[in-house]
Motif scaffolding. Sequence first.
Motif, PDB file in Angstrom:
ATOM      1  N   SER A 104      -8.032  -8.769  -5.437  1.00  0.00           N
ATOM      2  CA  SER A 104      -9.153  -7.933  -5.028  1.00  0.00           C
ATOM      3  C   SER A 104      -8.933  -6.509  -5.499  1.00  0.00           C
ATOM      4  N   LYS A 105     -10.026  -5.787  -5.679  1.00  0.00           N
ATOM      5  CA  LYS A 105      -9.937  -4.358  -5.975  1.00  0.00           C
ATOM      6  C   LYS A 105      -9.264  -3.602  -4.838  1.00  0.00           C
ATOM      7  N   TYR A 106      -9.176  -4.218  -3.670  1.00  0.00           N
ATOM      8  CA  TYR A 106      -8.540  -3.568  -2.526  1.00  0.00           C
ATOM      9  C   TYR A 106      -7.016  -3.692  -2.540  1.00  0.00           C
ATOM     10  N   TYR A 107      -6.470  -4.512  -3.422  1.00  0.00           N
ATOM     11  CA  TYR A 107      -5.048  -4.831  -3.333  1.00  0.00           C
ATOM     12  C   TYR A 107      -4.218  -4.049  -4.352  1.00  0.00           C
ATOM     13  N   GLY A 108      -3.016  -3.686  -3.910  1.00  0.00           N
ATOM     14  CA  GLY A 108      -2.074  -3.004  -4.796  1.00  0.00           C
ATOM     15  C   GLY A 108      -2.292  -1.516  -4.925  1.00  0.00           C
ATOM     16  N   ASN A 109      -3.064  -0.924  -4.017  1.00  0.00           N
ATOM     17  CA  ASN A 109      -3.369   0.496  -4.117  1.00  0.00           C
ATOM     18  C   ASN A 109      -2.298   1.354  -3.440  1.00  0.00           C
ATOM     19  N   GLN A 110      -2.120   2.562  -3.946  1.00  0.00           N
ATOM     20  CA  GLN A 110      -1.075   3.460  -3.470  1.00  0.00           C
ATOM     21  C   GLN A 110      -1.534   4.282  -2.269  1.00  0.00           C
ATOM     22  N   ARG A 111      -0.559   4.740  -1.487  1.00  0.00           N
ATOM     23  CA  ARG A 111      -0.865   5.704  -0.443  1.00  0.00           C
ATOM     24  C   ARG A 111      -1.262   7.031  -1.092  1.00  0.00           C
ATOM     25  N   ALA A 112      -2.099   7.787  -0.412  1.00  0.00           N
ATOM     26  CA  ALA A 112      -2.566   9.060  -0.970  1.00  0.00           C
ATOM     27  C   ALA A 112      -1.401   9.970  -1.339  1.00  0.00           C
ATOM     28  N   LYS A 113      -0.355  10.004  -0.536  1.00  0.00           N
ATOM     29  CA  LYS A 113       0.772  10.890  -0.803  1.00  0.00           C
ATOM     30  C   LYS A 113       1.571  10.480  -2.040  1.00  0.00           C
ATOM     31  N   PHE A 132      -1.318   8.632   4.230  1.00  0.00           N
ATOM     32  CA  PHE A 132      -1.008   7.206   4.080  1.00  0.00           C
ATOM     33  C   PHE A 132      -2.244   6.363   3.781  1.00  0.00           C
ATOM     34  N   PHE A 133      -3.354   7.013   3.575  1.00  0.00           N
ATOM     35  CA  PHE A 133      -4.604   6.295   3.323  1.00  0.00           C
ATOM     36  C   PHE A 133      -4.590   5.648   1.942  1.00  0.00           C
ATOM     37  N   ARG A 134      -5.119   4.449   1.863  1.00  0.00           N
ATOM     38  CA  ARG A 134      -5.232   3.722   0.589  1.00  0.00           C
ATOM     39  C   ARG A 134      -6.694   3.435   0.301  1.00  0.00           C
ATOM     40  N   ASP A 135      -7.037   3.509  -0.992  1.00  0.00           N
ATOM     41  CA  ASP A 135      -8.391   3.146  -1.394  1.00  0.00           C
ATOM     42  C   ASP A 135      -8.331   2.573  -2.802  1.00  0.00           C
ATOM     43  N   ILE A 136      -9.463   2.122  -3.298  1.00  0.00           N
ATOM     44  CA  ILE A 136      -9.525   1.400  -4.577  1.00  0.00           C
ATOM     45  C   ILE A 136      -9.086   2.305  -5.726  1.00  0.00           C
ATOM     46  N   VAL A 158       5.167  15.768   6.884  1.00  0.00           N
ATOM     47  CA  VAL A 158       4.463  16.745   7.701  1.00  0.00           C
ATOM     48  C   VAL A 158       3.069  16.931   7.116  1.00  0.00           C
ATOM     49  N   GLY A 159       2.056  16.597   7.896  1.00  0.00           N
ATOM     50  CA  GLY A 159       0.678  16.676   7.431  1.00  0.00           C
ATOM     51  C   GLY A 159      -0.092  17.763   8.143  1.00  0.00           C
ATOM     52  N   GLY A 214      -6.549  -4.824   2.212  1.00  0.00           N
ATOM     53  CA  GLY A 214      -5.401  -4.145   1.628  1.00  0.00           C
ATOM     54  C   GLY A 214      -4.843  -2.985   2.417  1.00  0.00           C
ATOM     55  N   THR A 215      -5.069  -2.957   3.730  1.00  0.00           N
ATOM     56  CA  THR A 215      -4.508  -1.855   4.505  1.00  0.00           C
ATOM     57  C   THR A 215      -4.137  -2.308   5.908  1.00  0.00           C
ATOM     58  N   TYR A 216      -3.096  -1.716   6.437  1.00  0.00           N
ATOM     59  CA  TYR A 216      -2.748  -1.868   7.844  1.00  0.00           C
ATOM     60  C   TYR A 216      -2.931  -0.538   8.571  1.00  0.00           C
ATOM     61  N   ARG A 217      -3.513   0.474   7.874  1.00  0.00           N
ATOM     62  CA  ARG A 217      -3.644   1.805   8.450  1.00  0.00           C
ATOM     63  C   ARG A 217      -4.982   1.972   9.153  1.00  0.00           C
TER      64      ARG A 217
END
Length: 534
Positions: free
Chosen positions: A177-186, A215-219, A300-301, A483-486
């Motif tokens: 899926s386009k949702y899978y394998g995406n990186q965290r924003a950081k 820690f957010f992930r997106d496509i 630290v955010g 693709g996320t547990y967040r």
Amino acid sequence: MFTSRSSGRASALRLAAAACLSLSSSAWAAWGITDASGVLTVDSGAGLVFKVNKSSGDITSIKLNNGAELQGQTKFSHISSGLGAPATYAFSPSGTTAIITITAATLKHYLVVRRNENTIYMATHITAEPAVGELRWITRLNGSVFTGVPTESNLRNNTGAIESSDVFGMSGGTTRSKYYGNQRAKDMTVRGVTGSGVGVFMVYGNRESASGGPFFRDIQNQSGADTEVYNYMNSGHNQTEPFRMGLHGPYALVFTTGSTPAAPDMSWMSGLGLQGWVGGRGKVVLNGLSGMDSAYAYTVGFANATAQYWGTTSGSGAVTVANMKPGTYTMTVYKGELGVFTEQVSVSSGGTTTLNTRSITADPAAQGVLWRVGQWDGTPLEFLNGQTLNVRHPSDTRNPSWGPVTYAVGSATNRFPGAIWKGVNSGTQITFNLTSAQLAARTVRIGITAAYANARPQISVNSWTSAVPSPSVQPDSRSLTIGTYRGNNTTFTYAVPASAFVVGTNTVTINAASGSGSAAYLSAGFAVDAVDMY
């Protein structure tokens, strides 16, 4: 070459720049924009040539070094789903930078090219969320050229959709899926796709106006008939906070002969007069943290309604976060991905806010317990299949069974499921032993990192059953299958009377309570952070 529809002083500047360029080296001979037949043809002078439809703002053609057409021809490259808005252009006074501006009612998108650089620099200013509900740049590339793509989002040769129209099965029961394998924003810096002798890479740049935190992930990619490279700035994909308006970026699309480029410096764009560009920034210096667990990285955010920033601490918890817009922020210290300290912090234009060592005050792991399953870190990564939630559908045949399982305290943590669904593994159990001296009223805690369809844990201890707690506040999204547990980390606490326990073996049963959801992995469910009892 320079051609233009405009007249007067701007036209004279372009003609003067063209005259200067005619005396330059042959490497610069083709640099410029040709405006003809409703199309802007941009030549970087270094091999990159692309075309922009003047009436829609779409990029309709991309070529590098006179090679094959790189742009997909079924759909074009654009912001959101295409603006259908007019494109205009101008040059810097030196004639070495071209700025294409695509203007819609609530959105302005910039395409910027510097002479002799095979890079399209971009920025996007919004005053309202696009009607499509997502703010994203989509580069739609020729799929027959770009075959070096991330596996998890490569949909070619799939056997059909298994969930909605965006999660697909493959032969053998694996999933993509386009949702899978995406990186965290950081972690987002440079990522791209390659073909024979060519590479296209997204440089994600400044995330300050995006939403969701570190820690957010997106496509980021999707490969089918086209090979797609995205920069998602916000969406409804398990979004945990409101969208931010203003200027998103800068970011960039870099073209190479295949090698991964270094992220270019984009600070020079401050001189372009882009709408929403903010100068006069400040920084925060945190001198350290006490109460850290050396087994974890700490982030630290900083977040408010207009911006977000973050930094990773040193071993002592020290960190400097710079280039921040002036304002008051909520500072959150994360152990792993779990917030364990918050404070309000103000940043001034050109100033430095210095914070002396702060003591972590909200780490659940500081509580002494009789037993604990997992670790309080804001993730299910240590659990059974926890690490797969970001890279495949939960039904993927590579995953061991989710259960329901019976887990004995002290067993390997990866035997306990990272998520519990009403229609899959509700009824998962934890067994533990108590002595007569340990029979007393106890507290059971269950931490979750996300939930779907109002799922929340209800527990039984032997023959005693808790009330059904109120649901946590979570995004309205499929979450665990995209693709996320967040989501929003939440801890549920249960006061268990002494009469519930027995000497010897005791059993805690965890059910996913909710009247919502449908079947299997779209039934009500939640991802687990930790479970303990004290």
